[in-house]
Design a protein around this motif. Sequence first.
Motif, mmCIF file in Angstrom:
data_model
loop_
_atom_site.group_PDB
_atom_site.id
_atom_site.type_symbol
_atom_site.label_atom_id
_atom_site.label_comp_id
_atom_site.label_asym_id
_atom_site.label_seq_id
_atom_site.Cartn_x
_atom_site.Cartn_y
_atom_site.Cartn_z
ATOM 1 N N SER A 23 0.810 -1.223 0.000
ATOM 2 C CA SER A 23 0.000 0.000 0.000
ATOM 3 C C SER A 23 0.838 1.266 0.000
ATOM 4 C CB SER A 23 -0.948 0.000 1.205
ATOM 5 O OG SER A 23 -0.197 -0.018 2.408
ATOM 6 N N ALA A 24 2.126 1.159 0.355
ATOM 7 C CA ALA A 24 2.995 2.334 0.438
ATOM 8 C C ALA A 24 3.796 2.569 -0.843
ATOM 9 C CB ALA A 24 3.952 2.177 1.618
ATOM 10 N N LEU A 25 3.566 1.759 -1.870
ATOM 11 C CA LEU A 25 4.416 1.787 -3.053
ATOM 12 C C LEU A 25 3.758 2.503 -4.226
ATOM 13 C CD1 LEU A 25 5.690 -1.866 -2.789
ATOM 14 C CD2 LEU A 25 6.783 0.224 -1.989
ATOM 15 N N ILE A 26 4.546 2.705 -5.288
ATOM 16 C CA ILE A 26 3.998 3.314 -6.505
ATOM 17 C C ILE A 26 2.909 2.412 -7.088
ATOM 18 C CG2 ILE A 26 6.112 4.617 -7.043
ATOM 19 C CD1 ILE A 26 6.723 2.459 -9.205
ATOM 20 N N THR A 27 2.008 3.001 -7.845
ATOM 21 C CA THR A 27 0.872 2.281 -8.414
ATOM 22 C C THR A 27 1.320 1.074 -9.232
ATOM 23 O OG1 THR A 27 -0.434 4.293 -8.449
ATOM 24 C CG2 THR A 27 -1.169 2.531 -9.894
ATOM 25 N N GLY A 28 2.392 1.221 -9.999
ATOM 26 C CA GLY A 28 2.870 0.102 -10.816
ATOM 27 C C GLY A 28 3.210 -1.127 -10.000
ATOM 28 N N TRP A 29 3.744 -0.919 -8.790
ATOM 29 C CA TRP A 29 4.036 -2.050 -7.904
ATOM 30 C C TRP A 29 2.760 -2.560 -7.241
ATOM 31 C CZ3 TRP A 29 9.122 -3.046 -5.076
ATOM 32 C CH2 TRP A 29 10.204 -2.820 -5.927
ATOM 33 N N LYS A 30 1.867 -1.646 -6.849
ATOM 34 C CA LYS A 30 0.594 -2.062 -6.238
ATOM 35 C C LYS A 30 -0.202 -2.956 -7.179
ATOM 36 C CE LYS A 30 -0.088 2.143 -3.532
ATOM 37 N NZ LYS A 30 -0.950 3.315 -3.372
ATOM 38 N N GLU A 31 -0.127 -2.659 -8.484
ATOM 39 C CA GLU A 31 -0.859 -3.435 -9.482
ATOM 40 C C GLU A 31 -0.047 -4.609 -10.017
ATOM 41 O OE1 GLU A 31 -2.103 -0.726 -12.556
ATOM 42 O OE2 GLU A 31 -3.365 0.425 -11.180
ATOM 43 N N GLY A 32 1.273 -4.507 -9.981
ATOM 44 C CA GLY A 32 2.120 -5.500 -10.632
ATOM 45 C C GLY A 32 2.615 -6.632 -9.764
ATOM 46 N N ILE A 33 2.566 -6.481 -8.432
ATOM 47 C CA ILE A 33 3.083 -7.531 -7.547
ATOM 48 C C ILE A 33 1.993 -8.511 -7.093
ATOM 49 C CG2 ILE A 33 4.158 -7.985 -5.292
ATOM 50 C CD1 ILE A 33 5.957 -5.585 -5.778
ATOM 51 N N PRO A 34 0.762 -8.071 -6.791
ATOM 52 C CA PRO A 34 -0.259 -9.055 -6.383
ATOM 53 C C PRO A 34 -0.403 -10.169 -7.429
ATOM 54 C CG PRO A 34 -1.024 -6.861 -5.896
ATOM 55 C CD PRO A 34 0.247 -6.696 -6.704
ATOM 56 N N GLY A 35 -0.533 -11.388 -6.919
ATOM 57 C CA GLY A 35 -0.606 -12.559 -7.786
ATOM 58 C C GLY A 35 0.741 -13.236 -7.972
ATOM 59 N N MET A 36 1.800 -12.515 -7.661
ATOM 60 C CA MET A 36 3.148 -13.076 -7.730
ATOM 61 C C MET A 36 3.347 -14.009 -6.539
ATOM 62 S SD MET A 36 6.592 -10.777 -8.013
ATOM 63 C CE MET A 36 8.158 -11.548 -8.377
ATOM 64 N N LYS A 37 4.092 -15.097 -6.756
ATOM 65 C CA LYS A 37 4.338 -16.057 -5.676
ATOM 66 C C LYS A 37 5.789 -16.014 -5.233
ATOM 67 C CE LYS A 37 0.629 -19.157 -6.960
ATOM 68 N NZ LYS A 37 0.262 -20.516 -7.352
ATOM 69 N N VAL A 38 5.993 -16.278 -3.925
ATOM 70 C CA VAL A 38 7.345 -16.315 -3.358
ATOM 71 C C VAL A 38 8.201 -17.280 -4.173
ATOM 72 C CG1 VAL A 38 8.710 -16.970 -1.326
ATOM 73 C CG2 VAL A 38 6.601 -15.644 -1.051
ATOM 74 N N GLY A 39 9.425 -16.846 -4.460
ATOM 75 C CA GLY A 39 10.336 -17.616 -5.289
ATOM 76 C C GLY A 39 10.323 -17.153 -6.736
ATOM 77 N N GLY A 40 9.389 -16.246 -7.062
ATOM 78 C CA GLY A 40 9.260 -15.763 -8.430
ATOM 79 C C GLY A 40 10.086 -14.528 -8.707
ATOM 80 N N ARG A 41 10.314 -14.306 -10.005
ATOM 81 C CA ARG A 41 10.981 -13.097 -10.492
ATOM 82 C C ARG A 41 10.076 -12.528 -11.580
ATOM 83 N NH1 ARG A 41 17.296 -12.723 -12.094
ATOM 84 N NH2 ARG A 41 17.382 -12.330 -9.847
ATOM 85 N N ARG A 42 9.751 -11.242 -11.446
ATOM 86 C CA ARG A 42 8.828 -10.594 -12.366
ATOM 87 C C ARG A 42 9.413 -9.279 -12.843
ATOM 88 N NH1 ARG A 42 2.571 -10.254 -10.627
ATOM 89 N NH2 ARG A 42 2.672 -12.400 -11.349
ATOM 90 N N GLN A 43 9.213 -8.993 -14.126
ATOM 91 C CA GLN A 43 9.598 -7.696 -14.673
ATOM 92 C C GLN A 43 8.351 -6.843 -14.845
ATOM 93 O OE1 GLN A 43 12.678 -7.017 -17.795
ATOM 94 N NE2 GLN A 43 10.925 -6.401 -19.024
#
Length: 123
Positions: A70-90
């Motif tokens: 909740s404290a991050l830029i919008t791109g991170w707020k929208e881009g990180i949910p759904g990612m799983k631990v151990g993953g790498r995302r661009q």
Amino acid sequence: MTDTNSKPEIDAPEGPAPVELVIEDIVVGDGAEAQPGSTVDVHYLGVDYETGDEFDSSWSRGQSINFPLSALITGWKEGIPGMKVGGRRQLIVPAHKAYGPAGGGHPLSGKTLIFVIDLLGVS
């Protein structure tokens, strides 16, 4: 298989910067899934889309960073949910989902940014 235990490298992008958030999984994790209200522990690298210059990296500081989404830029707020631990995302984050239009007062205002994020933990 990409090694998520070392600092990523970002290839220079081709063509104009996208106008919407681009999410690409490089490695799909198999751990807990990040939710919109999660606190995440990540390693990340950030570069300027236009120049390819690195502007920030937790790898360079030698330690991951932990913070609420909740404290991050919008791109991170929208881009990180759904990612799983151990993953790498661009994420390719246009200015309106990063630090706003040029002249916005932040050194990165008006810039499209590329982040490679390794999700280490979720709480």
